[in-house]
Design an enzyme around this catalytic site. Sequence first.
Site, PDB file in Angstrom:
ATOM      1  N   SER A 156       0.740  -1.354  -0.122  1.00 41.55           N
ATOM      2  CA  SER A 156      -0.099   0.035  -0.107  1.00 41.55           C
ATOM      3  C   SER A 156       0.891   1.254  -0.021  1.00 41.55           C
ATOM      4  O   SER A 156       1.891   1.155   0.187  1.00 41.55           O
ATOM      5  CB  SER A 156      -0.843   0.072   1.146  1.00 41.55           C
ATOM      6  OG  SER A 156      -1.465  -1.107   1.434  1.00 41.55           O
TER       7      SER A 156
HETATM    8  N1  SAM Z   1      -0.035  -5.393   4.131  1.00 40.34           N
HETATM    9  C1  SAM Z   1       0.445  -5.715   3.035  1.00 40.34           C
HETATM   10  C2  SAM Z   1       1.901  -4.873   2.982  1.00 40.34           C
HETATM   11  O1  SAM Z   1       2.439  -4.149   3.737  1.00 40.34           O
HETATM   12  O2  SAM Z   1       2.338  -5.178   1.793  1.00 40.34           O
HETATM   13  C3  SAM Z   1      -0.361  -4.981   1.949  1.00 40.34           C
HETATM   14  C4  SAM Z   1      -1.262  -6.202   1.183  1.00 40.34           C
HETATM   15  S1  SAM Z   1      -1.895  -6.135  -0.176  1.00 40.34           S
HETATM   16  C5  SAM Z   1      -2.711  -4.592  -0.260  1.00 40.34           C
HETATM   17  C6  SAM Z   1      -3.274  -7.168   0.404  1.00 40.34           C
HETATM   18  C7  SAM Z   1      -3.023  -8.815   0.853  1.00 40.34           C
HETATM   19  O3  SAM Z   1      -3.849  -9.210   1.297  1.00 40.34           O
HETATM   20  C8  SAM Z   1      -2.510  -9.343  -0.727  1.00 40.34           C
HETATM   21  O4  SAM Z   1      -1.019  -9.875  -0.219  1.00 40.34           O
HETATM   22  C9  SAM Z   1      -3.475 -10.662  -0.458  1.00 40.34           C
HETATM   23  O5  SAM Z   1      -2.891 -11.784  -0.857  1.00 40.34           O
HETATM   24  C10 SAM Z   1      -3.925 -10.715   0.840  1.00 40.34           C
HETATM   25  N2  SAM Z   1      -5.224 -11.327   1.122  1.00 40.34           N
HETATM   26  C11 SAM Z   1      -6.177 -11.221   0.333  1.00 40.34           C
HETATM   27  N3  SAM Z   1      -7.403 -11.777   0.769  1.00 40.34           N
HETATM   28  C12 SAM Z   1      -6.772 -12.518   1.761  1.00 40.34           C
HETATM   29  C13 SAM Z   1      -7.432 -13.557   2.708  1.00 40.34           C
HETATM   30  N4  SAM Z   1      -8.821 -13.721   2.665  1.00 40.34           N
HETATM   31  N5  SAM Z   1      -6.627 -13.963   3.892  1.00 40.34           N
HETATM   32  C14 SAM Z   1      -5.317 -13.583   3.954  1.00 40.34           C
HETATM   33  N6  SAM Z   1      -4.720 -12.526   2.957  1.00 40.34           N
HETATM   34  C15 SAM Z   1      -5.449 -12.030   2.082  1.00 40.34           C
END
Ligand code: SAM
Length: 223
Positions: A67
């Site tokens: 993000s």
């Molecule tokens: N917090 C992260 C960072 O600092 O890099 C940003 C992450 S990105 C915007 C959103 C993340 O949520 C992705 O890596 C995606 O694979 C994960 N995601 C989506 N649905 C999910 C779920 N049901 N459980 C766990 N992770 C999930």
Amino acid sequence: MRVPAQYTITQPLRDQMVKTLALEGVKNKSVLDVMGALPREIFLDLGFRSDAYKNSALPIGESQTISQPLVVAIMTEALQLEKSHKVLEIGTGSGYQAAILSRLVRRLFSIERHPSLSQVAVKRFESLGIFNVVTKVGDGTLGWAEQAPFDRIMVTAASPKAPRSLLEQLTVGGILVIPVGDPAGDMQMLMRYTRTETGFEEKSLGPVRFVPLIGAQGVPEAR
Ligand code: SAM
């Protein structure tokens, strides 16, 4: 946290980033201090490191993104963290948000659905000497029942609504911050839910844009 000496070279870029975050309205000094100390480039592949201090989301693999710094700061500030808190993050991704949270709370639990992202993030935590983060691979929409309740929960992916399991895994007085809205749309609303004795108070914190939260209580996985 042990930040390798080679990253002092990018300290002026972090200082500038923190000034911009403060000008944009981020007030929490602890959040600004941690973001000013943690090199964002560590959480990026080599090809994107030169963009680390642009205020933009960047690719991290598996079609996911880290993000933008302003959104990270706003979401972290919105959690109203205390050092004693036990926190759950959904969406470990690159590990950047988790590393920031880990410096502000007692213990962080973080769930990621892509094993490859989780593995790389864990290596980053180890190399930075971050030992209060516990990770797992799985569907974060279900929360982490064995470790509940949590003082705070942050979801870093967008869901049509706040997953019931996450709301139920909050302590009374606990806070959930999550982007809510149509994940296929251009924008979602960053929402804060505070658990009370009798239910939940909710507050909109402004528009954001996130990748979808894919899982049983989020967006169904495409088949
Ligand atoms: N917090 C992260 C960072 O600092 O890099 C940003 C992450 S990105 C915007 C959103 C993340 O949520 C992705 O890596 C995606 O694979 C994960 N995601 C989506 N649905 C999910 C779920 N049901 N459980 C766990 N992770 C999930």
